[in-house]
Every structure is written in structure tokens, then in C-alpha cells.
Design a protein around this motif. Structure first.
Motif, PDB file in Angstrom:
ATOM      1  N   PRO A   6       0.972  -1.028   0.188  1.00  0.00           N
ATOM      2  CA  PRO A   6       0.246   0.236   0.326  1.00  0.00           C
ATOM      3  C   PRO A   6       1.080   1.681  -0.120  1.00  0.00           C
ATOM      4  O   PRO A   6       1.778   1.473   0.591  1.00  0.00           O
ATOM      5  CB  PRO A   6      -0.421  -0.445   1.083  1.00  0.00           C
ATOM      6  CG  PRO A   6       0.290  -1.257   2.271  1.00  0.00           C
ATOM      7  CD  PRO A   6       0.866  -2.228   1.370  1.00  0.00           C
ATOM      8  N   LEU A   7       0.274   2.554  -1.155  1.00  0.00           N
ATOM      9  CA  LEU A   7       1.481   3.698  -0.778  1.00  0.00           C
ATOM     10  C   LEU A   7       0.052   4.634  -0.628  1.00  0.00           C
ATOM     11  O   LEU A   7      -0.597   4.616  -1.374  1.00  0.00           O
ATOM     12  CB  LEU A   7       1.829   3.574  -2.174  1.00  0.00           C
ATOM     13  CG  LEU A   7       3.134   2.904  -2.740  1.00  0.00           C
ATOM     14  CD1 LEU A   7       2.984   3.437  -3.892  1.00  0.00           C
ATOM     15  CD2 LEU A   7       3.849   3.410  -1.408  1.00  0.00           C
ATOM     16  N   GLU A  31      -9.606   2.823  -8.179  1.00  0.00           N
ATOM     17  CA  GLU A  31      -8.187   4.372  -8.470  1.00  0.00           C
ATOM     18  C   GLU A  31      -6.475   3.244  -8.593  1.00  0.00           C
ATOM     19  O   GLU A  31      -6.132   3.731  -9.307  1.00  0.00           O
ATOM     20  CB  GLU A  31      -8.606   5.014  -7.305  1.00  0.00           C
ATOM     21  CG  GLU A  31      -9.774   5.659  -7.604  1.00  0.00           C
ATOM     22  CD  GLU A  31      -9.881   6.285  -5.849  1.00  0.00           C
ATOM     23  OE1 GLU A  31      -9.795   6.485  -4.801  1.00  0.00           O
ATOM     24  OE2 GLU A  31     -10.922   7.277  -6.554  1.00  0.00           O
ATOM     25  N   SER A  32      -6.653   2.184  -7.787  1.00  0.00           N
ATOM     26  CA  SER A  32      -5.643   1.743  -7.991  1.00  0.00           C
ATOM     27  C   SER A  32      -5.202   0.797  -9.082  1.00  0.00           C
ATOM     28  O   SER A  32      -3.874   0.828  -9.487  1.00  0.00           O
ATOM     29  CB  SER A  32      -5.367   0.620  -6.827  1.00  0.00           C
ATOM     30  OG  SER A  32      -5.023   0.613  -5.428  1.00  0.00           O
TER      31      SER A  32
END
Length: 96
Positions: A6-7, A31-32
Motif C-alpha cells: 500500500p502507498l 483507483e489502484s
């Protein structure tokens, strides 16, 4: 073992809206996914640029270094370009 990380990112409003619009269009599920696709496209562009440099630019540069007598002066390049434009357009160009 987890294959993702995760970022948290911050985007300008216009880019954030673009990501949301891509998801809303149904082309992307999240969105990822939009960000991953954009990064893959960036990686492909970088790889294509690297290939072009190595396969086309470097050999030309090496040839120019090996045979400087084949190189044109700036004036010769300008004249060749003017001649080419004149041949295409049928017009003469005034100027230096």
C-alpha cells in the motif's frame, strides 16, 4: 507473502479527478488499477526510449565520431532543409 504494497499518494485535483473519471467510466475497477496501468505505460515508454537510444542514437553517434568528415555544418543543414521545404511546397524562403 503479500505481492502488493500500500502507498499513499497525493495528486493535483485535475489528476485525481481523471483517476475517478476512469473508474466511473467502468474501464477500471479501482483507483489502484488506474495508477497501476499508468505506471505500466510509463515503464513501457521508458523502455522504448532506452531501446531507441541504444539501437538508433548510439550507433549514429559512434559513426559520427568514427567518420567526422561525413558530418554537415549548420549552414549545410539549413540549406538542405530549405531545399527540401522548397521542393515540397514549391516556394522559396527568404532570409539568411
Amino acid at each position: 507473502m503479500r505481492t502488493t504494497q500500500p502507498l499513499t499518494i497525493t495528486l493535483p485535483r485535475d489528476l485525481a479527478q481523471m483517476v475517478k473519471d476512469k473508474v466511473s467510466s467502468g474501464k477500471y475497477a479501482s483507483e489502484s488499477e488506474v495508477i497501476r496501468d499508468g505506471l505500466r505505460t510509463l515503464a513501457a515508454r521508458d523502455a522504448a526510449l532506452d531501446r531507441w537510444l541504444l539501437e538508433e542514437v548510439v550507433p549514429i553517434l559512434e559513426d559520427a565520431r568514427a567518420h567526422p568528415e561525413r558530418l554537415l555544418t549548420a549552414g549545410e543543414v539549413r540549406k538542405n532543409l530549405s531545399d527540401h521545404v522548397r521542393a515540397i511546397t514549391g516556394k522559396s524562403r527568404s532570409g539568411p
